[in-house]
Motif scaffolding. Structure first.
Motif, PDB file in Angstrom:
ATOM      1  N   UNK A 134     -71.436 -60.728 -28.570  1.00 54.31           N
ATOM      2  CA  UNK A 134     -71.422 -60.452 -27.131  1.00 54.31           C
ATOM      3  C   UNK A 134     -70.204 -59.611 -26.735  1.00 54.31           C
ATOM      4  N   UNK A 135     -70.460 -58.622 -25.865  1.00 55.22           N
ATOM      5  CA  UNK A 135     -69.391 -57.781 -25.321  1.00 55.22           C
ATOM      6  C   UNK A 135     -68.769 -58.487 -24.119  1.00 55.22           C
ATOM      7  N   UNK A 136     -67.463 -58.659 -24.145  1.00 53.17           N
ATOM      8  CA  UNK A 136     -66.798 -59.397 -23.069  1.00 53.17           C
ATOM      9  C   UNK A 136     -66.654 -58.551 -21.806  1.00 53.17           C
ATOM     10  N   UNK A 137     -66.229 -57.308 -21.947  1.00 50.55           N
ATOM     11  CA  UNK A 137     -66.088 -56.417 -20.785  1.00 50.55           C
ATOM     12  C   UNK A 137     -66.907 -55.153 -21.055  1.00 50.55           C
ATOM     13  N   UNK A 138     -68.209 -55.259 -20.917  1.00 54.42           N
ATOM     14  CA  UNK A 138     -69.067 -54.140 -21.320  1.00 54.42           C
ATOM     15  C   UNK A 138     -68.959 -52.946 -20.376  1.00 54.42           C
ATOM     16  N   UNK A 139     -69.052 -51.775 -20.968  1.00 59.16           N
ATOM     17  CA  UNK A 139     -69.209 -50.528 -20.219  1.00 59.16           C
ATOM     18  C   UNK A 139     -70.459 -49.846 -20.746  1.00 59.16           C
ATOM     19  N   UNK A 142     -69.702 -48.596 -24.257  1.00 56.88           N
ATOM     20  CA  UNK A 142     -69.599 -49.622 -25.294  1.00 56.88           C
ATOM     21  C   UNK A 142     -70.954 -50.242 -25.612  1.00 56.88           C
ATOM     22  N   UNK A 143     -71.825 -50.325 -24.607  1.00 56.69           N
ATOM     23  CA  UNK A 143     -73.167 -50.859 -24.847  1.00 56.69           C
ATOM     24  C   UNK A 143     -73.973 -49.893 -25.712  1.00 56.69           C
ATOM     25  N   UNK A 144     -73.917 -48.604 -25.378  1.00 59.79           N
ATOM     26  CA  UNK A 144     -74.659 -47.613 -26.164  1.00 59.79           C
ATOM     27  C   UNK A 144     -74.172 -47.601 -27.606  1.00 59.79           C
ATOM     28  N   UNK A 145     -72.862 -47.549 -27.801  1.00 58.81           N
ATOM     29  CA  UNK A 145     -72.317 -47.489 -29.162  1.00 58.81           C
ATOM     30  C   UNK A 145     -72.553 -48.790 -29.912  1.00 58.81           C
ATOM     31  N   UNK A 146     -72.466 -49.936 -29.198  1.00 57.56           N
ATOM     32  CA  UNK A 146     -72.700 -51.226 -29.841  1.00 57.56           C
ATOM     33  C   UNK A 146     -74.121 -51.363 -30.338  1.00 57.56           C
ATOM     34  N   UNK A 147     -75.094 -50.981 -29.505  1.00 57.21           N
ATOM     35  CA  UNK A 147     -76.489 -51.067 -29.925  1.00 57.21           C
ATOM     36  C   UNK A 147     -76.786 -50.041 -31.020  1.00 57.21           C
ATOM     37  N   UNK A 148     -76.237 -48.838 -30.872  1.00 61.54           N
ATOM     38  CA  UNK A 148     -76.487 -47.770 -31.848  1.00 61.54           C
ATOM     39  C   UNK A 148     -75.993 -48.171 -33.235  1.00 61.54           C
ATOM     40  N   UNK A 149     -74.923 -48.936 -33.290  1.00 58.26           N
ATOM     41  CA  UNK A 149     -74.355 -49.352 -34.578  1.00 58.26           C
ATOM     42  C   UNK A 149     -75.287 -50.284 -35.341  1.00 58.26           C
ATOM     43  N   UNK A 162     -83.455 -53.045 -36.517  1.00 56.97           N
ATOM     44  CA  UNK A 162     -83.224 -54.055 -37.550  1.00 56.97           C
ATOM     45  C   UNK A 162     -83.110 -55.431 -36.898  1.00 56.97           C
ATOM     46  N   UNK A 163     -82.988 -56.460 -37.718  1.00 60.77           N
ATOM     47  CA  UNK A 163     -82.741 -57.803 -37.177  1.00 60.77           C
ATOM     48  C   UNK A 163     -81.431 -57.834 -36.400  1.00 60.77           C
ATOM     49  N   UNK A 164     -80.449 -57.041 -36.852  1.00 59.39           N
ATOM     50  CA  UNK A 164     -79.182 -56.967 -36.124  1.00 59.39           C
ATOM     51  C   UNK A 164     -79.386 -56.371 -34.730  1.00 59.39           C
ATOM     52  N   UNK A 165     -80.311 -55.424 -34.615  1.00 54.57           N
ATOM     53  CA  UNK A 165     -80.611 -54.836 -33.300  1.00 54.57           C
ATOM     54  C   UNK A 165     -81.133 -55.902 -32.343  1.00 54.57           C
ATOM     55  N   UNK A 166     -82.012 -56.750 -32.860  1.00 53.09           N
ATOM     56  CA  UNK A 166     -82.597 -57.808 -32.028  1.00 53.09           C
ATOM     57  C   UNK A 166     -81.531 -58.833 -31.656  1.00 53.09           C
ATOM     58  N   UNK A 167     -80.723 -59.246 -32.621  1.00 54.79           N
ATOM     59  CA  UNK A 167     -79.668 -60.235 -32.334  1.00 54.79           C
ATOM     60  C   UNK A 167     -78.658 -59.685 -31.325  1.00 54.79           C
ATOM     61  N   UNK A 168     -78.240 -58.434 -31.500  1.00 53.19           N
ATOM     62  CA  UNK A 168     -77.264 -57.844 -30.583  1.00 53.19           C
ATOM     63  C   UNK A 168     -77.824 -57.759 -29.171  1.00 53.19           C
ATOM     64  N   UNK A 169     -79.096 -57.388 -29.065  1.00 54.45           N
ATOM     65  CA  UNK A 169     -79.727 -57.287 -27.747  1.00 54.45           C
ATOM     66  C   UNK A 169     -79.834 -58.653 -27.093  1.00 54.45           C
ATOM     67  N   UNK A 170     -80.202 -59.680 -27.865  1.00 51.80           N
ATOM     68  CA  UNK A 170     -80.291 -61.031 -27.311  1.00 51.80           C
ATOM     69  C   UNK A 170     -78.931 -61.515 -26.809  1.00 51.80           C
ATOM     70  N   UNK A 171     -77.872 -61.179 -27.530  1.00 50.00           N
ATOM     71  CA  UNK A 171     -76.535 -61.631 -27.142  1.00 50.00           C
ATOM     72  C   UNK A 171     -76.079 -60.994 -25.834  1.00 50.00           C
ATOM     73  N   UNK A 172     -76.577 -59.799 -25.526  1.00 50.48           N
ATOM     74  CA  UNK A 172     -76.117 -59.060 -24.332  1.00 50.48           C
ATOM     75  C   UNK A 172     -77.242 -58.796 -23.331  1.00 50.48           C
ATOM     76  N   UNK A 173     -78.342 -59.534 -23.462  1.00 53.24           N
ATOM     77  CA  UNK A 173     -79.547 -59.197 -22.712  1.00 53.24           C
ATOM     78  C   UNK A 173     -79.337 -59.189 -21.202  1.00 53.24           C
ATOM     79  N   UNK A 213     -87.067 -52.577 -28.982  1.00 52.71           N
ATOM     80  CA  UNK A 213     -86.402 -53.862 -29.250  1.00 52.71           C
ATOM     81  C   UNK A 213     -86.676 -54.858 -28.133  1.00 52.71           C
ATOM     82  N   UNK A 214     -86.581 -54.413 -26.893  1.00 52.82           N
ATOM     83  CA  UNK A 214     -86.859 -55.308 -25.766  1.00 52.82           C
ATOM     84  C   UNK A 214     -88.307 -55.768 -25.793  1.00 52.82           C
ATOM     85  N   UNK A 215     -89.204 -54.885 -26.210  1.00 52.68           N
ATOM     86  CA  UNK A 215     -90.613 -55.244 -26.329  1.00 52.68           C
ATOM     87  C   UNK A 215     -90.821 -56.303 -27.404  1.00 52.68           C
TER      88      UNK A 215
END
Length: 503
Positions: A134-139, A142-149, A162-173, A213-215
């Motif tokens: 989870x991003x504490x102070x998202x911009x 940072x959201x674009x780069x975090x998801x892109x990674x 990837x599974x990491x894409x799904x987990x990252x999205x769930x953490x910051x949904x 990913x959201x789908x």
């Protein structure tokens, strides 16, 4: 048998038929007849309604279900599919009896145990993993780069996530969804307008992967709600709620969603019916008259049923009773998720102040924090936002408005996209790419328009009535000479610019 005289044979046959009739019909007679609940409804409407109430399409008008009892459902797709309009090129979802998994393109597979299906309904992450991602102070950056990674190389969104894409999205949904999609699109368009094509391609790839990913995250929620429709629909007007909403928490929560959406659907039908019965169809009201309510009312080939205000009011009353009666059963209420228990009461409050006051009482009683409740409501709003607009659009908008009211003035509002959506950072230069076309709407608005006798009114007023006042102000008469024409940047990406999520 044939040794008996003729009259005795007839008597024996009659006795056998009577016994068979009693054995067959007596159990059937114990089944409550839903039509008897519609006391006071006119005979004509009742006759039409009896068949309708027996199908899941009755309260929600779901595509893929028979419109009348006993109708042939042959030819209906079992799985939701994406259709492309041959004239406009727009992609539309045609929903069947099962939601399509966007990765496998097969009917979505739910988890096997009731506990795991509750996680399908409300997906999340273990707290330790959530804290790590989870991003504490998202911009926005940072959201674009975090998801892109989290993405991998591939030639399509399906191959990249990837599974990491799904987990990252769930953490910051709770900080993503519709505003993030809007901001991505705006920044992509701005990059194109400034001829920064590599950046535009990058943002487009991120956007396409995020949409998919959201789908993926929400498809099981949609399947559970679709199954709940099949339980609730045939029981329209049945106030014995526990008999059909299900036994497990995932079933009860999904049925609650259907009941609330059904109530709002019938309330909208009632407003429409009252409008058409009390508003004369006069020339001065033509635009408003035609643009109000379900356009299927004017489609002679539509299979939807429309009733008068009196009959609609009675059926709306039943939908409201069904939606509120679930709170009368303590066992059902206890199996609702905390955010849904909060929403079930909060949607009946009138002001934001009342909602926030109730929220403080609720978290104290439930042992929660306001931050946890706020995040839960936001995540649920995002799940609902991914439902089909018809009939879930009004319900999902209500949840989004409730979420905004809950966070108002608290510092928890999602404002990190405002500078892009409402400020100069996301602005891009527009142009007229159809100036020479005979059918150009902008050219039509630029020119003088004479209103003929019997017309619906001045064009600018007509456009404003349809909600396009900003368009009129931007492109109205006399402004055509100031607008740039044929800059060409909209097509700068060529084939790469076509948003193909499906291959």
């Amino acid at each position: 048998f044939f040794c008996f005289p003729k009259m005795k044979r007839v008597a024996i046959i009659a006795i056998c038929l009577t016994a068979i009739t009693h054995a067959w019909l007596l159990p059937q007679s114990r089944i409550p007849r839903l039509s008897t609940s519609l006391s006071g409804v006119s005979k004509r409407a009742r006759k039409k309604t009896v068949a309708e109430l027996q199908t899941a399409s009755a309260p929600l008008n779901r595509p893929g279900d028979a419109q009348d009892a006993g109708a042939d459902a042959g030819g209906v797709e079992e799985t939701s599919t994406i259709k492309v309009d041959s004239e406009t090129g727009l992609r539309m979802i045609e929903e069947g009896r099962a939601v399509m998994d966007p990765l496998t393109r097969q009917p979505v597979k739910l988890s096997k145990t009731p506990e795991m299906r509750l996680a399908d309904f409300s997906p999340g992450l273990p707290m330790e993993l959530r804290g790590k991602l989870r991003l504490e102070r998202p911009t926005f950056e940072s959201i674009v780069s975090g998801f892109e990674a989290t993405l991998q190389d591939g030639d399509s969104p399906q191959a990249r996530i990837t599974n990491d894409s799904i987990d990252w999205t769930l953490a910051n949904l709770d900080n993503l969804s519709y505003p993030f999609r809007q901001a991505l699109t705006r920044m992509k368009m701005k990059a194109q307008s400034e001829a920064k094509l590599d950046e535009a391609r990058r943002l487009k790839a991120v956007r396409d992967a995020y949409l998919l990913t959201e789908n993926v995250i929400t498809c099981k929620f949609r399947q559970l709600v679709l199954e709940a429709e099949q339980r609730v629909g045939p029981n329209f007007s049945n106030l014995d709620i526990p008999s059909y909403v299900g036994r497990h928490p995932y079933e009860i929560n999904a049925s609650w969603v259907v009941l609330q959406a059904m109530r709002m659907t019938w309330e909208k039908k009632l407003r429409d019916a009252q409008f058409y019965e009390t508003t004369p169809r006069e020339k001065s009201r033509t635009t408003t008259w035609l643009s109000s309510g379900d356009p299927g009312r004017f489609d002679t080939d539509s299979k939807k049923k429309f009733y008068g205000a009196e009959d609609t009011a009675r059926m709306t009353g039943w939908a409201q009773k069904m939606a509120t009666s679930i709170a009368d059963f303590e066992e059902l209420q206890g199996k609702l998720l905390p955010e849904i228990r909060f929403i079930s009461t909060a949607i009946g409050l009138e002001t934001g102040t009342e909602i926030r006051k109730y929220a403080y009482d609720f978290v104290d009683k439930e042992g929660l924090t306001m931050e946890a409740l706020s995040e839960g409501v936001k995540r649920f709003a995002i799940l609902c936002d991914n439902m089909q607009p018809d009939p879930y659009g009004p319900f999902s908008r209500l949840i989004a408005e409730l979420s905004s009211a809950l966070d108002s003035g608290s510092g928890r509002e999602v404002t990190l996209y405002d500078r892009i959506l409402y400020g100069p950072e996301g602005a891009f230069e527009t142009y007229d790419f159809e100036a020479e076309s005979e059918f150009s709407m902008l050219r039509f608005l630029d020119n003088e328009v004479d209103v003929k006798e019997g017309g619906v009114g001045p064009l600018d007023e007509v456009m404003r009535q349809f909600g396009f006042g900003a368009v009129v102000d931007a492109v109205g008469k006399g402004k055509g000479n100031d607008r740039k024409k044929d800059l060409g940047w909209l097509d700068a990406l060529g084939e790469d610019g076509v948003g193909k999520l499906e291959r």
